[in-house]
Design a protein around this motif. Structure first.
Motif, short mmCIF file in Angstrom:
data_model
loop_
_atom_site.label_atom_id
_atom_site.label_comp_id
_atom_site.label_asym_id
_atom_site.label_seq_id
_atom_site.Cartn_x
_atom_site.Cartn_y
_atom_site.Cartn_z
N ARG A 1 0.80 -1.20 0.00
CA ARG A 1 0.00 0.00 0.00
C ARG A 1 0.85 1.27 0.00
O ARG A 1 0.34 2.38 -0.19
CB ARG A 1 -0.94 0.00 1.20
CG ARG A 1 -0.28 0.11 2.54
CD ARG A 1 -1.31 0.13 3.66
NE ARG A 1 -0.63 0.19 4.97
CZ ARG A 1 -0.25 -0.86 5.66
NH1 ARG A 1 -0.51 -2.06 5.18
NH2 ARG A 1 0.37 -0.75 6.80
N LEU A 2 2.16 1.09 0.25
CA LEU A 2 3.04 2.25 0.28
C LEU A 2 3.57 2.60 -1.11
O LEU A 2 4.21 3.63 -1.30
CB LEU A 2 4.23 1.98 1.21
CG LEU A 2 3.87 1.73 2.69
CD1 LEU A 2 5.11 1.41 3.50
CD2 LEU A 2 3.13 2.93 3.27
N LEU A 3 3.32 1.73 -2.07
CA LEU A 3 3.84 1.96 -3.42
C LEU A 3 3.00 2.99 -4.16
O LEU A 3 1.78 3.08 -3.95
CB LEU A 3 3.84 0.65 -4.22
CG LEU A 3 4.79 -0.46 -3.72
CD1 LEU A 3 4.58 -1.72 -4.55
CD2 LEU A 3 6.23 -0.01 -3.78
N PRO A 4 3.63 3.71 -5.06
CA PRO A 4 2.85 4.63 -5.90
C PRO A 4 1.96 3.83 -6.83
O PRO A 4 2.21 2.67 -7.14
CB PRO A 4 3.93 5.39 -6.67
CG PRO A 4 5.12 4.52 -6.65
CD PRO A 4 5.08 3.79 -5.33
N ASP A 5 0.92 4.47 -7.34
CA ASP A 5 -0.06 3.78 -8.20
C ASP A 5 0.59 3.15 -9.42
O ASP A 5 0.16 2.09 -9.88
CB ASP A 5 -1.15 4.77 -8.64
CG ASP A 5 -2.05 5.16 -7.48
OD1 ASP A 5 -2.02 4.43 -6.45
OD2 ASP A 5 -2.78 6.15 -7.61
N SER A 6 1.61 3.80 -9.97
CA SER A 6 2.25 3.27 -11.18
C SER A 6 2.87 1.90 -10.92
O SER A 6 2.82 1.00 -11.76
CB SER A 6 3.32 4.24 -11.69
OG SER A 6 4.32 4.44 -10.69
N LEU A 7 3.46 1.72 -9.73
CA LEU A 7 4.06 0.42 -9.41
C LEU A 7 3.01 -0.60 -8.99
O LEU A 7 3.17 -1.80 -9.19
CB LEU A 7 5.09 0.58 -8.29
CG LEU A 7 6.39 1.30 -8.70
CD1 LEU A 7 7.34 1.37 -7.52
CD2 LEU A 7 7.06 0.58 -9.86
N LYS A 8 1.93 -0.13 -8.40
CA LYS A 8 0.86 -1.05 -8.03
C LYS A 8 0.25 -1.72 -9.26
O LYS A 8 -0.32 -2.80 -9.17
CB LYS A 8 -0.24 -0.30 -7.28
CG LYS A 8 0.15 0.11 -5.87
CD LYS A 8 -1.00 0.84 -5.18
CE LYS A 8 -0.60 1.29 -3.78
NZ LYS A 8 -1.69 2.05 -3.14
N ARG A 11 2.76 -5.58 -13.16
CA ARG A 11 2.46 -6.99 -12.93
C ARG A 11 3.55 -7.69 -12.13
O ARG A 11 3.29 -8.49 -11.23
CB ARG A 11 2.29 -7.71 -14.27
CG ARG A 11 0.96 -7.36 -14.98
CD ARG A 11 0.94 -8.10 -16.29
NE ARG A 11 -0.30 -8.48 -16.86
CZ ARG A 11 -1.41 -8.90 -16.27
NH1 ARG A 11 -1.46 -8.97 -14.99
NH2 ARG A 11 -2.45 -9.26 -16.95
N GLU A 12 4.81 -7.46 -12.48
CA GLU A 12 5.90 -8.16 -11.82
C GLU A 12 6.00 -7.75 -10.35
O GLU A 12 6.17 -8.59 -9.47
CB GLU A 12 7.22 -7.86 -12.53
CG GLU A 12 8.39 -8.67 -11.98
CD GLU A 12 9.63 -8.54 -12.84
OE1 GLU A 12 10.70 -8.89 -12.35
OE2 GLU A 12 9.51 -8.08 -14.00
N VAL A 13 5.87 -6.47 -10.09
CA VAL A 13 5.91 -5.99 -8.71
C VAL A 13 4.75 -6.59 -7.91
O VAL A 13 4.92 -7.09 -6.79
CB VAL A 13 5.85 -4.45 -8.66
CG1 VAL A 13 5.68 -3.97 -7.22
CG2 VAL A 13 7.11 -3.86 -9.27
N LEU A 14 3.57 -6.58 -8.50
CA LEU A 14 2.39 -7.11 -7.82
C LEU A 14 2.56 -8.59 -7.49
O LEU A 14 2.28 -9.04 -6.39
CB LEU A 14 1.15 -6.89 -8.69
CG LEU A 14 -0.16 -7.47 -8.16
CD1 LEU A 14 -0.48 -6.89 -6.79
CD2 LEU A 14 -1.29 -7.21 -9.13
N ALA A 15 3.04 -9.36 -8.48
CA ALA A 15 3.19 -10.81 -8.27
C ALA A 15 4.20 -11.10 -7.18
O ALA A 15 4.00 -11.99 -6.35
CB ALA A 15 3.61 -11.48 -9.57
#
Length: 316
Positions: A1-8, A11-15
Motif C-alpha cells: 500500500r506504500l507503493l505509488p499507483d504506477s508500481l501497483k 504486474r511483476e511488482v504485484l506478483a
C-alpha cells in the motif's frame, strides 16, 4: 500500500508482493493468492523470468504455480521437491519435471511411468534406464521402446546387460509401431547380451544371420535354433563347432560334408565324428585326428577289437 499507483499496476511488482506475503495469510486464502500469481505468470513473459522467489517454500502457492508451469519444480526448495503430491502433479503435466524432483522420487516407478508418457524429451528415458530396478521392469522398458525407440536402441547397443535381456526382449516384441530397423537392432543387441532369448524368437528372427552369429558366439548349441538355411552356412557353423565339436549335430548336410568344418569339430571333440557325413567318417585324416583327441572314438567307429582289448587293452 506504500507503493505509488504506477508500481501497483506493475504486474511483476504485484506478483512478487503477492508471492512473498502469501505465507502470512491463512491457508484458505493462499490458493486464491496462488491463482492470482499464476494468472500473472500466464500473461507476462517478463514475469516468468522474474527474480520473485516467494513460491519456493510455500506449498500451496507452489502447487498453484506448478499447475501452469510444471518445470518450475526446479525452483522449489528441497523439501517441496521431495513432496510426492507436488511432483506427481508437475510430472503429469510435463514428464521432464521429474528430472528436478528429489533423488528418491526420480526412481519412483509410478512417477517414471507418468513421465515417460508425458514427455518427448529423451532425458526422461535416460533417467529411467540408469536405475536397475526400472530398466528391468517390463512396463517401463516397453514404454521406453514405444515412446523413445532411438534412445532404446542406444541403450541396448551400449549398456544392456545379460540380466536385462529378457525384459527388453519382451518389451521390443510388445511395443507396436517401432521401425523395423530399430526393432532389429534392439533384438540383435539383446541376443548379444544373452543368447538364450532366441528360444522365444520368431521364425523371422531365426533367419537373421547377425542374431544367430551373436548367439553361437556365446553358446555353440544355439545353432539348434537357427533357421535351416543358416545351419547350412559354413560361416555360422564353423564358430559353433570350434567352440564345441558336438554342435555339428545341428549343422546342415553341407557343413557335415565339409572337410574343414568336420576337422575343426573332431579336433575340439573327437566324438563329433558321429555327426560327420559318412564319407568323412572314413577319412584317414579325420579319423586320426578324432582318435588323437579321444581314443573312445574307436568304439564309436567299431574299430575296437573286444577280444584283443580284453587281453591286451589295445585297439585292433
Amino acid at each position: 500500500r506504500l507503493l505509488p499507483d504506477s508500481l501497483k499496476r506493475d504486474r511483476e511488482v504485484l506478483a512478487c508482493c503477492l508471492a512473498s506475503t502469501s505465507r502470512f495469510l491463512p491457508i484458505d486464502r493462499r490458493a486464491s493468492i496462488g491463482a492470482t500469481v499464476v494468472s500473472l505468470f500466464e500473461t507476462s513473459e517478463e514475469l516468468k523470468h522474474s527474480e520473485c522467489q516467494g513460491f519456493q517454500n510455500d506449498r500451496s502457492l507452489a502447487r498453484a504455480v506448478l499447475q501452469h508451469e510444471p518445470l518450475k519444480l526446479r525452483d522449489l526448495s528441497d523439501s517441496l521437491r521431495s513432496d510426492r503430491e507436488l511432483v506427481r502433479g508437475a510430472v503429469t503435466r510435463d514428464g521432464l519435471a521429474l528430472l528436478s524432483a528429489a533423488e528418491g522420487l526420480r526412481q519412483d516407478r509410478e512417477l517414471v511411468l507418468l513421465a515417460l508418457g508425458a514427455s518427448s524429451d529423451p532425458s526422461v528415458a535416460r533417467l529411467a534406464v540408469r536405475e536397475v530396478s526400472l530398466r528391468q521392469d517390463h512396463v517401463v522398458a516397453q514404454k521406453i521402446v514405444a515412446n523413445f525407440p532411438e534412445e532404446a536402441r542406444k541403450f541396448a547397443q551400449e549398456d544392456l546387460e545379460g540380466s536385462d535381456a529378457m525384459t527388453w526382449w519382451v518389451a521390443v516384441h510388445a511395443a507396436k509401431d517401432v521401425a523395423t530397423e530399430v526393432r532389429r537392432d534392439i533384438i540383435r543387441s539383446v541376443v548379444g547380451a544373452d543368447w538364450s532369448v532366441i528360444r522365444f524368437a520368431t521364425s523371422e528372427t531365426l533367419k537373421d544371420h547377425t542374431v544367430i552369429s551373436a548367439a553361437v558366439r556365446q553358446c555353440a548349441f544355439a545353432l539348434k535354433f537357427a533357421d535351416k538355411a543358416l545351419r547350412e552356412d559354413v560361416a555360422v557353423v564353423m564358430p559353433a563347432v570350434q567352440q564345441d565339436g558336438l554342435a555339428l549335430e545341428y549343422a546342415g548336410h553341407g557343413p557335415r560334408s565339409n572337410f574343414a568344418v568336420v576337422r575343426a569339430a573332431v579336433k575340439q571333440n573327437g566324438l563329433a565324428i558321429r555327426h560327420a557325413a559318412p564319407a568323412l567318417r572314413r577319412d584317414d585324416d579325420i579319423v586320426g585326428l578324432a582318435l588323437a583327441q579321444n581314443p573312445l572314438v574307436a568304439v564309436e567307429l567299431g574299430l575296437f577289437d573286444e577280444e584283443a582289448g580284453a587281453e591286451d587293452g589295445i585297439f585292433a
